[in-house]
Motif scaffolding. Structure first.
Motif, PDB file in Angstrom:
ATOM      1  N   LEU A  12       0.827  -1.199   0.000  1.00  0.00           N
ATOM      2  CA  LEU A  12       0.000   0.000   0.000  1.00  0.00           C
ATOM      3  C   LEU A  12       0.864   1.253   0.000  1.00  0.00           C
ATOM      4  O   LEU A  12       0.605   2.201  -0.763  1.00  0.00           O
ATOM      5  N   GLN A  13       1.898   1.287   0.821  1.00  0.00           N
ATOM      6  CA  GLN A  13       2.765   2.453   0.899  1.00  0.00           C
ATOM      7  C   GLN A  13       3.425   2.765  -0.444  1.00  0.00           C
ATOM      8  O   GLN A  13       3.628   3.927  -0.781  1.00  0.00           O
ATOM      9  N   ALA A  14       3.740   1.725  -1.207  1.00  0.00           N
ATOM     10  CA  ALA A  14       4.438   1.914  -2.481  1.00  0.00           C
ATOM     11  C   ALA A  14       3.583   2.618  -3.523  1.00  0.00           C
ATOM     12  O   ALA A  14       4.102   3.059  -4.560  1.00  0.00           O
ATOM     13  N   LEU A  15       2.283   2.749  -3.270  1.00  0.00           N
ATOM     14  CA  LEU A  15       1.394   3.399  -4.238  1.00  0.00           C
ATOM     15  C   LEU A  15       1.390   4.920  -4.128  1.00  0.00           C
ATOM     16  O   LEU A  15       0.723   5.588  -4.918  1.00  0.00           O
ATOM     17  N   HIS A  16       2.123   5.465  -3.176  1.00  0.00           N
ATOM     18  CA  HIS A  16       2.263   6.923  -3.100  1.00  0.00           C
ATOM     19  C   HIS A  16       3.602   7.269  -3.737  1.00  0.00           C
ATOM     20  O   HIS A  16       4.663   7.018  -3.143  1.00  0.00           O
ATOM     21  N   PRO A  17       3.608   7.831  -4.960  1.00  0.00           N
ATOM     22  CA  PRO A  17       4.870   8.032  -5.684  1.00  0.00           C
ATOM     23  C   PRO A  17       5.930   8.804  -4.907  1.00  0.00           C
ATOM     24  O   PRO A  17       7.100   8.430  -4.916  1.00  0.00           O
ATOM     25  N   ARG A  18       5.535   9.883  -4.225  1.00  0.00           N
ATOM     26  CA  ARG A  18       6.526  10.677  -3.496  1.00  0.00           C
ATOM     27  C   ARG A  18       7.093   9.896  -2.310  1.00  0.00           C
ATOM     28  O   ARG A  18       8.286   9.975  -2.006  1.00  0.00           O
ATOM     29  N   ALA A  19       6.244   9.136  -1.641  1.00  0.00           N
ATOM     30  CA  ALA A  19       6.697   8.383  -0.473  1.00  0.00           C
ATOM     31  C   ALA A  19       7.631   7.248  -0.877  1.00  0.00           C
ATOM     32  O   ALA A  19       8.708   7.073  -0.287  1.00  0.00           O
ATOM     33  N   VAL A  20       7.237   6.445  -1.874  1.00  0.00           N
ATOM     34  CA  VAL A  20       8.072   5.312  -2.257  1.00  0.00           C
ATOM     35  C   VAL A  20       9.369   5.778  -2.901  1.00  0.00           C
ATOM     36  O   VAL A  20      10.420   5.135  -2.776  1.00  0.00           O
ATOM     37  N   TRP A  24       1.008   9.401   5.297  1.00  0.00           N
ATOM     38  CA  TRP A  24       0.651   8.291   4.417  1.00  0.00           C
ATOM     39  C   TRP A  24       1.252   6.977   4.937  1.00  0.00           C
ATOM     40  O   TRP A  24       0.568   5.961   5.010  1.00  0.00           O
ATOM     41  N   ILE A  25       2.520   7.008   5.282  1.00  0.00           N
ATOM     42  CA  ILE A  25       3.180   5.797   5.792  1.00  0.00           C
ATOM     43  C   ILE A  25       2.471   5.307   7.054  1.00  0.00           C
ATOM     44  O   ILE A  25       2.195   4.111   7.209  1.00  0.00           O
ATOM     45  N   HIS A  26       2.152   6.232   7.950  1.00  0.00           N
ATOM     46  CA  HIS A  26       1.479   5.881   9.202  1.00  0.00           C
ATOM     47  C   HIS A  26       0.110   5.257   8.935  1.00  0.00           C
ATOM     48  O   HIS A  26      -0.207   4.183   9.461  1.00  0.00           O
ATOM     49  N   CYS A  27      -0.689   5.901   8.122  1.00  0.00           N
ATOM     50  CA  CYS A  27      -2.060   5.423   7.892  1.00  0.00           C
ATOM     51  C   CYS A  27      -2.073   4.098   7.138  1.00  0.00           C
ATOM     52  O   CYS A  27      -2.918   3.232   7.415  1.00  0.00           O
ATOM     53  N   VAL A  72       7.235   9.655  15.178  1.00  0.00           N
ATOM     54  CA  VAL A  72       7.912   9.839  13.894  1.00  0.00           C
ATOM     55  C   VAL A  72       7.867  11.290  13.420  1.00  0.00           C
ATOM     56  O   VAL A  72       8.347  11.600  12.336  1.00  0.00           O
ATOM     57  N   GLY A  73       7.280  12.167  14.222  1.00  0.00           N
ATOM     58  CA  GLY A  73       7.316  13.589  13.900  1.00  0.00           C
ATOM     59  C   GLY A  73       6.014  14.211  13.468  1.00  0.00           C
ATOM     60  O   GLY A  73       5.998  15.361  13.007  1.00  0.00           O
ATOM     61  N   LEU A  74       4.904  13.513  13.609  1.00  0.00           N
ATOM     62  CA  LEU A  74       3.607  14.049  13.220  1.00  0.00           C
ATOM     63  C   LEU A  74       2.910  14.724  14.391  1.00  0.00           C
ATOM     64  O   LEU A  74       3.136  14.370  15.556  1.00  0.00           O
ATOM     65  N   ASP A  75       2.040  15.665  14.083  1.00  0.00           N
ATOM     66  CA  ASP A  75       1.171  16.283  15.081  1.00  0.00           C
ATOM     67  C   ASP A  75       0.025  15.318  15.345  1.00  0.00           C
ATOM     68  O   ASP A  75      -0.761  15.031  14.437  1.00  0.00           O
ATOM     69  N   ALA A  77      -3.425  15.935  13.990  1.00  0.00           N
ATOM     70  CA  ALA A  77      -3.657  15.905  12.545  1.00  0.00           C
ATOM     71  C   ALA A  77      -3.735  14.489  12.002  1.00  0.00           C
ATOM     72  O   ALA A  77      -3.814  14.279  10.790  1.00  0.00           O
ATOM     73  N   VAL A  78      -3.738  13.501  12.903  1.00  0.00           N
ATOM     74  CA  VAL A  78      -3.732  12.090  12.514  1.00  0.00           C
ATOM     75  C   VAL A  78      -5.119  11.497  12.763  1.00  0.00           C
ATOM     76  O   VAL A  78      -5.736  11.773  13.795  1.00  0.00           O
ATOM     77  N   PRO A  79      -5.643  10.687  11.833  1.00  0.00           N
ATOM     78  CA  PRO A  79      -6.954  10.066  12.044  1.00  0.00           C
ATOM     79  C   PRO A  79      -7.019   9.333  13.382  1.00  0.00           C
ATOM     80  O   PRO A  79      -6.086   8.636  13.771  1.00  0.00           O
TER      81      PRO A  79
END
Length: 285
Positions: free
Chosen positions: A37-45, A115-118, A154-157, A160-162
């Protein structure tokens, strides 16, 4: 922080849903689904592929991720905070480049970390529930909310996380237009199906690992199958396979499974006592 006379339960503690879930053997299948799933976000992967020897050390990367999850779940508060600090420090100095626009960006962009977290939390929750781990909807919401703590590491607020299933579903609906199966995603797909291994272990890879990877892929949402361009069995068939696999793996004595390094669960039980043993039936307590 725990006093000297009171063992430190860590960030989550034995009363959490997270504590019970993360000791389940289906977490390994869930972890592979998260990679798909993570690999489907171009900027993240792209950030992963441009900053790591993924192809040569994918096993090491998978084990480091498992170690991070284990440390933050079952380790002391100090150990979890140190693990988070290490991850933030590494991410802060890494960048990636968009090959089409030449844009250079940090891999610690909040949108990418989110994205990685979710993708991870959704995969853990989806695979375990679908494979027979007993969770009510309220307990599933509680699990998602608990992981705002992990997001902070990991540095998120956290705000702002579901925090529940509805917010997580809304997040995926919002980010869906950004997803695509680019070259990097297909590299991940190819690797997960045929990871490099010693020639003598190729038969075992085909018999054991390939089944894990195919089951993880099959459990992805339909839009992911469409993006990758590979079909999956009917949902009812996938659910049956997940439940059968979960039943089989849960027949292996937990203490035997937990003997595998780095033994986070056993160390937590030694610190907190045998009553801290993770078990599905404890979720509702």
């Amino acid at each position: 922080m725990a006093s000297r006379s009171t063992p430190d339960p860590g960030l989550f503690g034995p009363a959490s849903v997270t504590w019970q879930m993360h000791g389940d053997p289906m977490m390994w299948v869930a972890g592979v689904r998260a990679l798909y799933l993570q690999a489907l976000h171009p900027r993240a992967v792209r950030g992963v592929m441009q900053n790591s020897d993924f192809r040569q050390d994918a096993w090491g990367r998978l084990m480091r991720t498992a170690d991070f999850v284990g440390t933050t779940t079952y380790g002391t508060t100090e150990a979890a905070e140190k693990a988070g600090a290490r991850v933030r420090k590494i991410h802060a100095r890494l960048t990636a480049t968009d090959p089409e626009t030449g844009e250079r960006y940090g891999v610690d962009e909040p949108a990418l970390l989110l994205w990685i977290h979710c993708a991870e939390i959704d995969s853990y929750l989806h695979v375990l529930r679908r494979s027979g781990f007993p969770l009510t909807d309220a307990q599933a919401d509680r699990y998602i909310g608990e992981h705002r703590v992990g997001a902070r590491l990991v540095g998120l607020d956290p705000g702002a996380v579901p925090g529940d299933r509805a917010e997580l579903a809304a997040y995926f609906a919002r980010v869906r237009p950004e997803l695509a199966a680019g070259p990097e995603a297909h590299t991940v797909d190819d690797f997960l199906l045929r990871p490099p291994t010693h020639p003598l272990l190729v038969p075992a890879r085909e018999v054991l690992w390939r089944r894990v990877a195919e089951l993880a892929y099959a459990s992805l949402p339909p839009y992911a199958h469409a993006l990758y361009g590979r079909p999956a069995p009917r949902p009812a068939t996938v659910t049956r396979r997940l439940r059968a696999t979960g039943t089989l793996l849960r027949c292996v004595p937990a203490r035997l499974r937990w003997q595998l390094p780095p033994k986070h669960v056993l160390r937590a039980m030694a610190r907190l006592g045998p009553g801290a043993r993770p078990a599905p039936y404890k979720v509702g307590r």
